[in-house]
Structure formats: structure tokens, C-alpha cells
Design an enzyme around this catalytic site. Sequence first.
Site, PDB file in Angstrom:
ATOM      1  N   CYS A 177     -29.344  33.951 -64.707  1.00 22.88           N
ATOM      2  CA  CYS A 177     -27.915  34.259 -64.828  1.00 22.88           C
ATOM      3  C   CYS A 177     -27.252  34.274 -63.461  1.00 22.88           C
ATOM      4  O   CYS A 177     -27.699  34.978 -62.552  1.00 22.88           O
ATOM      5  CB  CYS A 177     -27.744  35.610 -65.517  1.00 22.88           C
ATOM      6  SG  CYS A 177     -26.026  36.151 -65.618  1.00 22.88           S
ATOM      7  N   CYS A 235     -44.858  57.686 -34.926  1.00 20.94           N
ATOM      8  CA  CYS A 235     -44.776  58.321 -33.610  1.00 20.94           C
ATOM      9  C   CYS A 235     -45.053  57.246 -32.564  1.00 20.94           C
ATOM     10  O   CYS A 235     -46.190  56.796 -32.403  1.00 20.94           O
ATOM     11  CB  CYS A 235     -45.801  59.448 -33.529  1.00 20.94           C
ATOM     12  SG  CYS A 235     -45.736  60.402 -32.013  1.00 20.94           S
TER      13      CYS A 235
END
EC number: 1.8.4.11
Length: 343
Positions: free
Chosen positions: A29, A303
Site C-alpha cells: 500500500c 561508559c
Amino acid sequence: MGAIMQANENMGSKLPKTDGKVIYLAGGCFWGLEAYMERIYGVVDASSGYANGKTQSTNYQKLHESDHAESVKVVYDPKKISLDKLLRYYFKVVDPVSVNKQGNDVGRQYRTGIYYVDNADKKVIDNALKELQKSVKGKIAIEVEPLKNYVRAEIYHQDYLKKNPNGYCHIDLKKADEVIVDSDKYTKPSDEVLKKKLTQLQYEVTQNKRTEKPFENEYYNKEEEGIYVDITTGEPLFSMADKYDSGCGWPSFSKPISKDVVKYEDDESLNMRRTEVLSRIGKAHLGHVFNDGPKELGGLRYCINSASLRFIPLKDMEKEGYGEFIPYIKKGELKKYIHDKTH
């Protein structure tokens, strides 16, 4: 009369709609595919239509007779996004092995296809499909043909999801927000070049897995909007949109800018079991990732050593060649603003 300029801020280009390159994509679609393409940086315009049928004219009611495919005409700025990258975004939202079916839609009009108007694009398309085939099971069903008998769809179908925000859409539009970083843009310099280019600390951290001191590094408390790239290669790694203060003394991020730009290795040094984070191309040591991050941000804490990074401010990203990533920085600003206003 001057050209009408494209105003959609998500598209990242001020190219007139009549300029740029064009490709036609079929993926079920067209309502969803049109809305999806309009969200991709570098796309100037997207519109719905019917492609590669048997007749020169058709309409929505006659597709079963004319054999046209619901398609989206995509106009894009090649200086902002390559055809190869555009196709990789397209592949994210189609089932490439499904025949005449996408989502809940079944029928010839919902077949997948790539239709080109520039013969030079054929090689790019073929190479992209060859790469895609390596990652999928089954034969790819996406047809590739020169464009023929294209008909623009009725006004009702144009910008359908803008006019009907809750309308039917078989596509996850959020996939347009997933960053694709081209690996072939970045290369790792030789060790000799790195020794000349990097400071001693940067070299020791990235090449020998050393760790800089907490709270005594360049970026741990930096709040300026921008992007963090690999100090060794320049490959984008982290966005300020995903940076937060963890209190650990090093820059902390909830995630990389793309899952593809980092690699992971087990690290049992210092009598600990940790997960090391390395850059994809440079294989530079960046730091470690832990599962003690904020749950609302995904629960991870990357970190990272400041010495492994180079920061590029938002205002400089375009001139330094990182303009395509600006939308993700801006989205981060909006997310941060909403978070601050609601907490």
C-alpha cells in the site's frame, strides 16, 4: 515565478521538487511507503502513483485490469543521500521474498518493485539486491524494470497519512529514524599515522585499552548539542541526544547512534567480567557497556572514554560532512525538552 521549495524539515534538503534524482518504489500500500520515504533525510518529495502496468492510463479501481503496481515516486538530493542508502531504507520496510503481498494487502498491485529512469541506476540497484540476498532466505521477489506507464494517483491518495494520521499503514514509520552509517566512508589509518595524529593519551586508550581518569576528561560533563565520532576514523558513534549524566565521571550514553557502528568483546581484565565496546572500522577501544542505565532509556550505560572521541558541535556538522545526522540531533533536543517538561 520561482521554484517552490520543499518545506518538510525532516527531508534535510531545500532542493526544488523538480530537481534532484528520481526513483520509483513499490512496496505494498503506497500510503505507508509515501509517508515513510518523506521522513528520510535527503528526500525532497514523495508522491503516490501507479507504475509499470500494461496501459498508459489507469486509476485505483482499474488496477486489477491494468496490472499497475502501487508505487511511490521519490525525488531525492544525491548530495544528501545516495541511491544505495535510499534502497537500504526501502529494504527495511518490505518483505523482499513475498510475492504479490505486503502486510495484510494481497494482489498484483501490492507487488514489490524498483523502477528506474536513469540507466546508470540499474547497476546500483543490482548490487544492492545482491547484498540483500545474502541476508534473506528465499529468492528475492522485487522486480527491477525501467519505469513505464506511470500514472500519478488521485488526490485522495496523496499525503494520505498526513490527512488521516490514524489511517491504515502496514509500515513501521519509526524505521526511518534508524540511522544508517556507511562503513565505506571511513578507514583506519596506519599505526604510524595514528601515533602522529593522536595525543599519547588518545593513543594509549584507543590502541592499548588504557582508561583515562574519571572527572578529569574532556567530555564527561559536556552538554552542547552535537555528535561524537571515532577519534581514529571519524565514524559517527554517539549523539548528544542519547547522552546523560550517570555520575561515573566518564561520558555516558544510552545507545550508539547506530547499532552497526560498535562491536563488543568479553573483557576479563582486572579480575572483572565486563563487555568491552570497540569502534567498527577503527577497532578502537571506546570503553564498556553496563546494564545499570536508566530503564526509561533502555537500561544500558555506555561508559566511554573522552580520549576515544572527537566532538563535533551541531553548528559545524554540515561543513564537516555530518549533515545527514543533524535530524537525529534535533530529535534528541525535542525528546529532552519533552522529558524536562513532564518530569
